[in-house]
Design an enzyme around this catalytic site. Structure first.
Site, PDB file in Angstrom:
ATOM      1  N   GLY A  51      -3.662   5.842   2.866  1.00 25.80           N
ATOM      2  CA  GLY A  51      -4.404   4.308   2.417  1.00 25.80           C
ATOM      3  C   GLY A  51      -5.730   3.820   2.613  1.00 25.80           C
ATOM      4  O   GLY A  51      -6.016   4.707   1.843  1.00 25.80           O
ATOM      5  N   CYS A  52      -5.198   2.531   2.674  1.00 27.37           N
ATOM      6  CA  CYS A  52      -7.045   2.313   2.114  1.00 27.37           C
ATOM      7  C   CYS A  52      -8.425   3.190   2.718  1.00 27.37           C
ATOM      8  O   CYS A  52      -8.184   2.466   4.023  1.00 27.37           O
ATOM      9  CB  CYS A  52      -7.411   0.508   2.753  1.00 27.37           C
TER      10      CYS A  52
END
Length: 219
Positions: A51-52
């Site tokens: 993810g981020c």
């Protein structure tokens, strides 16, 4: 009308060719021999996408034995990816982190445990509100031993959850460091909306799961 149809056909053909080239290039990345990064001043390096990278960077920097976590891009088939290009999905890269750690303090095996404990392991192509191939989960291995560790833990987690684990397993090839403004983002921007509502809660959830691995001064 015929001219419009012909033009659409050419566009479609070009698009299909691009996709085919992209798929072929991406398969070459997945099937490549892993690159092993040598120790430097006694420190090892490991690479994860989850993810981020703002979130993942902060999580790993809270772990004992981790000297530094660097945001960047890995797993793609193009050179010099940028934030804007990787966000299109066209480069094949995922937002990733480079973990510089002391193998005498924390093992690669524990770093993989941190990886799975700090995410939703069943979410495909994203984490939380971040969706797209650039946010997909990938664990990178540098040798057969690391690959075995990853696959065994992934299989055990799948059995425990009775679900398919989304993380892909790639041979490590190259890590591209992200733009300066992405580095230490959570630490430098604690009041930014995304950090307050997504990144910090994700960090706190991880810390509650694995308190035994945290640094004493972990925020």
């Amino acid at each position: 009308m015929n001219k419009i149809i012909s033009t659409l056909a050419v566009i479609l053909l070009f698009s299909c060719q691009n996709n085919a080239q992209s798929n072929t290039a991406q398969k070459a990345v997945i099937n490549a021999e892993p690159v092993e990064v040598p120790l430097e001043n006694g420190k090892a390096r490991a690479y994860f996408a989850s993810g981020c990278f703002w979130c993942v960077e902060a999580i790993y920097e809270s772990v004992k034995g981790v000297e530094e976590s660097i945001s960047g891009y890995a797993g793609g088939h193009t050179d010099n990816p940028t934030y804007e290009l990787s966000n299109t999905g066209a480069t094949g890269h995922a937002e990733a982190v480079e973990i510089i750690y002391d193998p005498n303090v924390v093992s690669f095996s524990t770093l993989v445990d941190v990886y799975f404990a700090s995410q939703n392991p069943t979410q495909v192509n994203g984490q939380g509100p971040d969706r797209g191939s650039q946010y997909r989960s990938i664990i990178f291995y540098q040798n057969q031993n690391q690959k075995t560790i990853i696959e065994e833990k992934k299989l055990a987690l799948a059995k425990k959850l009775n679900a398919k684990i989304a993380a892909e397993v790639y041979p490590f090839q190259k890590f591209w460091v992200a733009e300066d403004y992405h580095q230490d983002y959570e630490k430098l921007h604690p009041n930014q909306g995304y950090i307050r509502n997504v990144s910090i809660p994700r960090l706190q959830r991880f810390k509650s799961k694995m308190p035994e691995v945290l640094k004493e001064n972990s925020h």
